[in-house]
Design a protein around this motif. Structure first.
Motif, mmCIF file in Angstrom:
data_model
loop_
_atom_site.group_PDB
_atom_site.id
_atom_site.type_symbol
_atom_site.label_atom_id
_atom_site.label_comp_id
_atom_site.label_asym_id
_atom_site.label_seq_id
_atom_site.Cartn_x
_atom_site.Cartn_y
_atom_site.Cartn_z
ATOM 1 N N GLY A 269 -4.223 11.494 -7.287
ATOM 2 C CA GLY A 269 -3.486 11.108 -8.484
ATOM 3 C C GLY A 269 -1.989 10.991 -8.234
ATOM 4 O O GLY A 269 -1.324 10.057 -8.712
ATOM 5 N N ILE A 270 -1.432 11.926 -7.470
ATOM 6 C CA ILE A 270 0.002 11.874 -7.159
ATOM 7 C C ILE A 270 0.306 10.692 -6.260
ATOM 8 O O ILE A 270 1.337 10.020 -6.417
ATOM 9 C CB ILE A 270 0.438 13.202 -6.506
ATOM 10 N N VAL A 271 -0.603 10.401 -5.324
ATOM 11 C CA VAL A 271 -0.413 9.238 -4.447
ATOM 12 C C VAL A 271 -0.389 7.951 -5.265
ATOM 13 O O VAL A 271 0.444 7.069 -5.047
ATOM 14 C CB VAL A 271 -1.530 9.180 -3.380
ATOM 15 N N ASN A 272 -1.302 7.854 -6.227
ATOM 16 C CA ASN A 272 -1.349 6.647 -7.054
ATOM 17 C C ASN A 272 -0.069 6.476 -7.871
ATOM 18 O O ASN A 272 0.473 5.361 -7.981
ATOM 19 C CB ASN A 272 -2.562 6.701 -7.985
ATOM 20 N N ARG A 273 0.427 7.573 -8.458
ATOM 21 C CA ARG A 273 1.664 7.483 -9.229
ATOM 22 C C ARG A 273 2.862 7.138 -8.324
ATOM 23 O O ARG A 273 3.732 6.359 -8.710
ATOM 24 C CB ARG A 273 1.917 8.794 -9.959
ATOM 25 N N TYR A 274 2.864 7.712 -7.138
ATOM 26 C CA TYR A 274 3.949 7.429 -6.194
ATOM 27 C C TYR A 274 3.922 5.964 -5.765
ATOM 28 O O TYR A 274 4.969 5.296 -5.721
ATOM 29 C CB TYR A 274 3.812 8.344 -4.974
ATOM 30 N N ALA A 275 2.723 5.457 -5.449
ATOM 31 C CA ALA A 275 2.599 4.059 -5.022
ATOM 32 C C ALA A 275 3.016 3.110 -6.144
ATOM 33 O O ALA A 275 3.685 2.089 -5.909
ATOM 34 C CB ALA A 275 1.161 3.777 -4.584
ATOM 35 N N GLU A 276 2.647 3.449 -7.383
ATOM 36 C CA GLU A 276 3.028 2.605 -8.522
ATOM 37 C C GLU A 276 4.540 2.609 -8.732
ATOM 38 O O GLU A 276 5.145 1.557 -8.980
ATOM 39 C CB GLU A 276 2.325 3.111 -9.779
#
Length: 446
Positions: A269-276
């Motif tokens: 989840g943190i990776v997805n928010r960071y990538a976005e």
């Protein structure tokens, strides 16, 4: 005489020749000069880790202890206790005790929280880059002042350390409640929160490899410097193979630690928010971002290095051991034991303040109960690590290993489902056992 001739004559000096004549395991330990108590603690730690992992595998079908995720979290959880244990070593070596460190931690944490939310944010503006610096500095300074006050009462007021710090345990816990009126202060400054670890509170894979390379270079440099110092002062040299072994062992442990922390990825989840947020297109299999070393762990390592240098390479450290070994002789030798006591408790208080920074940042909040019972775990860590309650003996690295043993027991019992009551029974039993083993060990070495 040329420097080359001097080096040759020093090398040929009988005092500089290896003097280890034993064979087998005894000969190996003599040649490498490894501390047998340290090896025993490492062996006990390995048994704890493997035991909890195998127990989890047998009961739950999978072992959860020896995983990158758990060991990374274990290192972060150990940081706060380990930082304070470094100071407790000095206190116990000088035949004193400090029961107030948990309450000092809670009081400093609450004070820093109030300063960040109610004072610095209104003065400097919300999110100002100096807020976390000022808050951390105030917390450490406040802890040091409290420690100096305790030391003054002990040294100049002639009040036993047990009574002074027991009173401090109650006073500073109550003061923490009064400062915040029992309220939880949350959240703290966003940059301040990074000092507690987490995905953003770590240095990543590249930073970890840089730290690892610097650590390996330091290990090799220290071995070469130590050999040069032995030649200079005509002390017996370790065999060359022993020097190579110690260098390889140290560098191997560092590289293993780097590989371990880099094997623990950010949550999806943190990776997805960071990538976005960064406009990164996620590949089909997902994006792997390593945590690397957590900032609290690096703080603990920095404290350990600084305190080790203080205790082994300075006059202050020699005075600490002298006072603990024989207070009367230290006084007759001209050591100002009273001022030393004030300084030692000041260092202990400052480290409690630094631990408050790490603990409150990790929770992203400051609560009145923060640090409750930490004094027991800190004392237990120092004692398990080989610091004698009789005074005069103790090491910084031993205290940190003791903190790791204590935290490993707690974490392992949580993972396998032991309730809080059983955890307290086990921790108390381990503390008593550690003191008993210390008594037996010192009886055999006399």
């Amino acid at each position: 005489m040329s420097s080359q001739t001097t080096d040759i004559s020093a090398e040929n000096d009988p005092a500089n020749q290896p003097h280890h004549t034993s064979t087998g395991i005894r000969g190996f330990l003599d040649a490498t000069e490894l501390d047998t108590r340290l090896l025993g603690m490492v062996g006990a730690l390995a048994l704890i880790w493997v035991g909890f992992h195998l127990y989890g595998a047998l009961v739950n079908g999978f072992g959860a202890f020896l995983t990158p995720r758990n060991l990374w979290n274990l290192s972060v959880q150990t940081s706060s206790i380990g930082i304070m244990a470094c100071g407790m070593v000095l206190v116990i070596i000088t035949r004193n005790i400090d029961l107030s460190v948990g309450s000092i931690l809670g009081f400093c944490a609450i004070t820093m929280g109030v300063l960040q939310v109610d004072v610095f944010a209104s003065w400097l503006g919300l999110g100002h880059p100096l807020i976390w610096v000022l808050a951390a500095a105030c917390g450490i300074a406040l802890g040091a002042l409290i420690g100096c006050f305790h030391g003054f009462l002990i040294a100049y007021g002639k009040i036993p350390a047990f009574i002074v710090t027991l009173g401090g345990l109650l006073v500073w816990r109550g003061a923490a409640f009064l400062v915040a009126r029992g309220e939880t202060i949350s959240p703290v400054d966003s940059t301040f929160a990074l000092l507690g670890g987490g995905p953003y509170g770590a240095i990543g894979a590249t930073g970890s490899w840089i730290v690892g390379a610097l650590a390996c270079a330091a290990i090799v440099g220290l071995i070469l410097w130590g050999r040069r110092q032995r030649r200079k002062f005509h002390s017996p040299l370790r065999p060359v193979w022993a020097e190579w072994f110690l260098g390889a062992l140290g560098c191997g442990l560092v590289i293993g630690a780097v590989l371990l922390v880099n094997a623990y990825p950010w949550p999806r989840g943190i990776v997805n928010r960071y990538a976005e947020a960064e406009g990164i297109t996620l590949p089909e299999g997902g994006l792997f971002i390593s945590h690397g070393f957590a900032i609290p762990v690096l703080i603990l390592v920095g404290v350990a290095i600084g305190m080790t240098i203080l205790m082994t390479m300075t006059r202050f450290g020699r005075y600490v051991y002298a006072i603990g070994g024989n207070p009367e002789a230290a006084e007759l030798a001209g050591i100002n034991s009273r001022m030393m006591t004030v300084k030692i408790f000041g260092i202990m208080g400052g480290l409690a303040g630094l631990s408050a920074v790490v603990a409150s940042a990790r929770l992203n909040s400051a609560t009145n109960s923060l640090g409750t019972l930490d004094e027991l775990y800190v004392i237990a860590s120092a004692v398990i690590g080989g610091t004698s309650l009789a005074g005069g003996v103790g090491t910084i690295y031993g205290a940190i290993l003791g903190a790791l043993v204590m935290q490993s027991l707690q974490t392992g019992m949580v993972l396998i489902g032991f309730d809080a009551a059983i955890q307290q029974v086990v921790v108390g039993s381990v503390l008593v056992l550690a003191v008993f083993l210390d008594i037996l060990y010192r009886g055999k070495t006399k």
